[in-house]
Design a protein around this motif. Structure first.
Motif, PDB file in Angstrom:
ATOM      1  N   MET A  29      32.692  37.197  53.635  1.00  0.00           N
ATOM      2  CA  MET A  29      33.983  37.104  54.306  1.00  0.00           C
ATOM      3  C   MET A  29      35.117  37.040  53.294  1.00  0.00           C
ATOM      4  O   MET A  29      36.168  37.669  53.469  1.00  0.00           O
ATOM      5  CB  MET A  29      34.013  35.899  55.230  1.00  0.00           C
ATOM      6  CG  MET A  29      35.339  35.698  55.969  1.00  0.00           C
ATOM      7  SD  MET A  29      35.828  37.108  57.020  1.00  0.00           S
ATOM      8  CE  MET A  29      34.634  36.936  58.360  1.00  0.00           C
ATOM      9  N   LEU A  30      34.928  36.281  52.216  1.00  0.00           N
ATOM     10  CA  LEU A  30      35.945  36.225  51.165  1.00  0.00           C
ATOM     11  C   LEU A  30      36.226  37.607  50.596  1.00  0.00           C
ATOM     12  O   LEU A  30      37.384  37.983  50.359  1.00  0.00           O
ATOM     13  CB  LEU A  30      35.482  35.298  50.034  1.00  0.00           C
ATOM     14  CG  LEU A  30      35.681  33.800  50.189  1.00  0.00           C
ATOM     15  CD1 LEU A  30      35.167  33.089  48.944  1.00  0.00           C
ATOM     16  CD2 LEU A  30      37.139  33.444  50.435  1.00  0.00           C
ATOM     17  N   GLU A  31      35.180  38.370  50.356  1.00  0.00           N
ATOM     18  CA  GLU A  31      35.341  39.713  49.798  1.00  0.00           C
ATOM     19  C   GLU A  31      36.068  40.615  50.788  1.00  0.00           C
ATOM     20  O   GLU A  31      36.942  41.408  50.406  1.00  0.00           O
ATOM     21  CB  GLU A  31      33.978  40.282  49.429  1.00  0.00           C
ATOM     22  CG  GLU A  31      33.325  39.547  48.267  1.00  0.00           C
ATOM     23  CD  GLU A  31      31.865  39.915  48.076  1.00  0.00           C
ATOM     24  OE1 GLU A  31      31.334  40.679  48.921  1.00  0.00           O
ATOM     25  OE2 GLU A  31      31.256  39.424  47.106  1.00  0.00           O
ATOM     26  N   LEU A  32      35.714  40.502  52.073  1.00  0.00           N
ATOM     27  CA  LEU A  32      36.370  41.308  53.094  1.00  0.00           C
ATOM     28  C   LEU A  32      37.852  40.968  53.207  1.00  0.00           C
ATOM     29  O   LEU A  32      38.704  41.853  53.328  1.00  0.00           O
ATOM     30  CB  LEU A  32      35.673  41.101  54.441  1.00  0.00           C
ATOM     31  CG  LEU A  32      36.263  41.861  55.642  1.00  0.00           C
ATOM     32  CD1 LEU A  32      36.243  43.365  55.394  1.00  0.00           C
ATOM     33  CD2 LEU A  32      35.476  41.532  56.912  1.00  0.00           C
ATOM     34  N   LEU A  33      38.167  39.695  53.155  1.00  0.00           N
ATOM     35  CA  LEU A  33      39.564  39.268  53.201  1.00  0.00           C
ATOM     36  C   LEU A  33      40.338  39.874  52.031  1.00  0.00           C
ATOM     37  O   LEU A  33      41.486  40.323  52.186  1.00  0.00           O
ATOM     38  CB  LEU A  33      39.655  37.746  53.146  1.00  0.00           C
ATOM     39  CG  LEU A  33      39.122  36.973  54.356  1.00  0.00           C
ATOM     40  CD1 LEU A  33      39.097  35.475  54.051  1.00  0.00           C
ATOM     41  CD2 LEU A  33      39.952  37.246  55.598  1.00  0.00           C
ATOM     42  N   GLY A  34      39.736  39.895  50.849  1.00  0.00           N
ATOM     43  CA  GLY A  34      40.389  40.487  49.690  1.00  0.00           C
ATOM     44  C   GLY A  34      40.646  41.964  49.881  1.00  0.00           C
ATOM     45  O   GLY A  34      41.727  42.477  49.528  1.00  0.00           O
ATOM     46  N   GLU A  35      39.677  42.666  50.447  1.00  0.00           N
ATOM     47  CA  GLU A  35      39.844  44.099  50.707  1.00  0.00           C
ATOM     48  C   GLU A  35      40.997  44.363  51.664  1.00  0.00           C
ATOM     49  O   GLU A  35      41.679  45.389  51.572  1.00  0.00           O
ATOM     50  CB  GLU A  35      38.550  44.676  51.286  1.00  0.00           C
ATOM     51  CG  GLU A  35      37.389  44.695  50.298  1.00  0.00           C
ATOM     52  CD  GLU A  35      36.062  45.026  50.962  1.00  0.00           C
ATOM     53  OE1 GLU A  35      36.060  45.303  52.189  1.00  0.00           O
ATOM     54  OE2 GLU A  35      35.031  44.979  50.266  1.00  0.00           O
ATOM     55  N   ARG A  36      41.248  43.408  52.543  1.00  0.00           N
ATOM     56  CA  ARG A  36      42.317  43.570  53.535  1.00  0.00           C
ATOM     57  C   ARG A  36      43.622  42.894  53.109  1.00  0.00           C
ATOM     58  O   ARG A  36      44.516  42.692  53.922  1.00  0.00           O
ATOM     59  CB  ARG A  36      41.837  43.033  54.883  1.00  0.00           C
ATOM     60  CG  ARG A  36      40.587  43.766  55.368  1.00  0.00           C
ATOM     61  CD  ARG A  36      40.294  43.533  56.820  1.00  0.00           C
ATOM     62  NE  ARG A  36      39.107  44.280  57.237  1.00  0.00           N
ATOM     63  CZ  ARG A  36      38.692  44.397  58.484  1.00  0.00           C
ATOM     64  NH1 ARG A  36      39.370  43.815  59.463  1.00  0.00           N
ATOM     65  NH2 ARG A  36      37.609  45.080  58.780  1.00  0.00           N
ATOM     66  N   LYS A  37      43.695  42.542  51.823  1.00  0.00           N
ATOM     67  CA  LYS A  37      44.921  42.004  51.219  1.00  0.00           C
ATOM     68  C   LYS A  37      45.359  40.671  51.824  1.00  0.00           C
ATOM     69  O   LYS A  37      46.553  40.359  51.880  1.00  0.00           O
ATOM     70  CB  LYS A  37      46.063  43.023  51.314  1.00  0.00           C
ATOM     71  CG  LYS A  37      45.722  44.417  50.822  1.00  0.00           C
ATOM     72  CD  LYS A  37      45.308  44.407  49.359  1.00  0.00           C
ATOM     73  CE  LYS A  37      44.987  45.823  48.866  1.00  0.00           C
ATOM     74  NZ  LYS A  37      44.466  45.838  47.478  1.00  0.00           N
ATOM     75  N   VAL A  38      44.392  39.891  52.290  1.00  0.00           N
ATOM     76  CA  VAL A  38      44.680  38.555  52.824  1.00  0.00           C
ATOM     77  C   VAL A  38      44.605  37.556  51.667  1.00  0.00           C
ATOM     78  O   VAL A  38      43.641  37.560  50.892  1.00  0.00           O
ATOM     79  CB  VAL A  38      43.684  38.167  53.932  1.00  0.00           C
ATOM     80  CG1 VAL A  38      43.943  36.739  54.419  1.00  0.00           C
ATOM     81  CG2 VAL A  38      43.766  39.155  55.094  1.00  0.00           C
ATOM     82  N   ILE A  39      45.614  36.686  51.524  1.00  0.00           N
ATOM     83  CA  ILE A  39      45.616  35.661  50.486  1.00  0.00           C
ATOM     84  C   ILE A  39      44.585  34.592  50.836  1.00  0.00           C
ATOM     85  O   ILE A  39      44.579  34.052  51.940  1.00  0.00           O
ATOM     86  CB  ILE A  39      47.010  35.003  50.355  1.00  0.00           C
ATOM     87  CG1 ILE A  39      48.075  36.052  50.056  1.00  0.00           C
ATOM     88  CG2 ILE A  39      46.992  33.919  49.279  1.00  0.00           C
ATOM     89  CD1 ILE A  39      47.905  36.757  48.739  1.00  0.00           C
ATOM     90  N   ARG A  40      43.722  34.270  49.866  1.00  0.00           N
ATOM     91  CA  ARG A  40      42.623  33.321  50.091  1.00  0.00           C
ATOM     92  C   ARG A  40      42.881  32.052  49.279  1.00  0.00           C
ATOM     93  O   ARG A  40      42.996  32.110  48.055  1.00  0.00           O
ATOM     94  CB  ARG A  40      41.302  33.961  49.666  1.00  0.00           C
ATOM     95  CG  ARG A  40      40.970  35.239  50.446  1.00  0.00           C
ATOM     96  CD  ARG A  40      40.084  36.170  49.652  1.00  0.00           C
ATOM     97  NE  ARG A  40      40.759  36.657  48.439  1.00  0.00           N
ATOM     98  CZ  ARG A  40      40.216  37.546  47.591  1.00  0.00           C
ATOM     99  NH1 ARG A  40      39.004  38.014  47.812  1.00  0.00           N
ATOM    100  NH2 ARG A  40      40.904  37.934  46.521  1.00  0.00           N
ATOM    101  N   VAL A  41      42.958  30.908  49.995  1.00  0.00           N
ATOM    102  CA  VAL A  41      43.372  29.658  49.363  1.00  0.00           C
ATOM    103  C   VAL A  41      42.338  28.556  49.605  1.00  0.00           C
ATOM    104  O   VAL A  41      41.892  28.352  50.728  1.00  0.00           O
ATOM    105  CB  VAL A  41      44.732  29.185  49.924  1.00  0.00           C
ATOM    106  CG1 VAL A  41      45.184  27.892  49.238  1.00  0.00           C
ATOM    107  CG2 VAL A  41      45.786  30.277  49.786  1.00  0.00           C
ATOM    108  N   VAL A  42      41.969  27.863  48.538  1.00  0.00           N
ATOM    109  CA  VAL A  42      41.228  26.611  48.656  1.00  0.00           C
ATOM    110  C   VAL A  42      42.248  25.483  48.758  1.00  0.00           C
ATOM    111  O   VAL A  42      43.207  25.435  47.986  1.00  0.00           O
ATOM    112  CB  VAL A  42      40.342  26.370  47.412  1.00  0.00           C
ATOM    113  CG1 VAL A  42      39.788  24.945  47.430  1.00  0.00           C
ATOM    114  CG2 VAL A  42      39.212  27.374  47.349  1.00  0.00           C
TER     115      VAL A  42
END
Length: 276
Positions: A29-42
């Motif tokens: 899911m993290l990789e997919l979010l990156g492909e879709r240009k979604v910012i991923r935050v811890v």
């Protein structure tokens, strides 16, 4: 994911499984979010050193808001982009407050060195305080109560027996004396018979950390997703628009947020699937 441009997740009890591992579904899911240009935050209560103990360098996050938002680290550029500490005057005032009450507490140095701390041991023994001290004694030193500190600090950690009314009274007393602080309750990761009180600068929260990133990236909070498991995630979940509490979270918080499965069952990816 046209409605979501930033995703924020707590770590312990949420993104991490109980053994601190990460599921394959959540990694994908993290990789997919990156492909879709979604910012991923811890967004975690861990200090940055403790974050590195559980997150490999190659993990595809964009930012880490650590120590409940006291610091924000650009995971890709490897640099600190935000910090917020308690000033020395407030710090010394709170030290006096807690030592007068003879309470057991730790005081963490200013970000980015807040993996190091001072400790004060009250007259009333506290089993959980001692367990915490045993984990951190290599980076702890006795608080010099006979003189004032000359440095800022990140946060206080006070450990209480599981008596919510005592916690609330101390919280009320603190906030009536200091107008630049925030008092946060969190569940003990060591023993459920204790409550942890964390004291930060008033602007420190996981929600404010995500708000800061939204402002930097020009993202409206209506386009944000958050997931957590505990009281210290409340500011985050109250800020994000699509907000989830995992099944293993406190029952009293569950009516206020969308329901997620347990952290043992890939709560992160399972909650995001419906937006794909």
């Amino acid at each position: 994911m046209k409605d979501i441009r930033l995703v924020a997740t707590d770590l312990d009890g949420t993104f991490l499984k109980n053994d601190k591992s990460i599921s394959e579904e959540d990694l994908k899911m993290l990789e997919l979010l990156g492909e879709r240009k979604v910012i991923r935050v811890v967004a975690t209560g861990r200090n940055f050193k403790k974050v590195l103990e559980v997150l490999p360098d190659h993990l595809p996050f964009d930012y880490v808001a650590f120590s409940s938002g006291a610091g924000i680290y650009d995971w890709k550029k490897r640099e600190l982009v935000y910090r917020q500490n308690l000033n020395r005057e407030t710090t010394n005032g709170i030290i006096h407050f807690f030592t007068e009450k003879d309470m057991n507490f730790h005081l963490f140095r200013a970000v980015p060195d807040n993996f190091r701390c001072w400790y004060f041991r009250g007259k009333n023994s506290c089993e959980e305080f001692e367990r915490y001290f045993d984990f951190h004694n290599s980076v702890s030193e006795l608080l010099p109560v006979t003189k004032k500190l000359v440095d800022d600090a990140c946060q206080f950690l006070v450990i209480f027996p599981n008596q919510p009314e005592t916690f609330l009274q101390v919280k009320q007393d603190l906030e009536s004396q200091f107008d630049d602080i925030k008092v946060v309750r969190t569940s003990s990761p060591l023993d459920t018979d204790y409550i942890w009180m964390e004291v930060f600068h008033k602007d420190v929260s996981k929600g404010n950390a995500v708000k800061f990133l939204c402002e930097q990236k020009n993202i409206h909070h209506h386009m944000t997703f958050g997931i957590g498991n505990d009281y210290n995630d409340l500011d985050l979940l109250n800020f994000t628009s699509f907000s989830y509490l995992v099944e293993n979270g406190p029952d009293e918080l569950k009516p206020h947020f969308r329901k997620a499965v347990s952290n043992e069952n890939s709560a992160f990816s399972n909650s995001l699937k419906k937006y794909l």
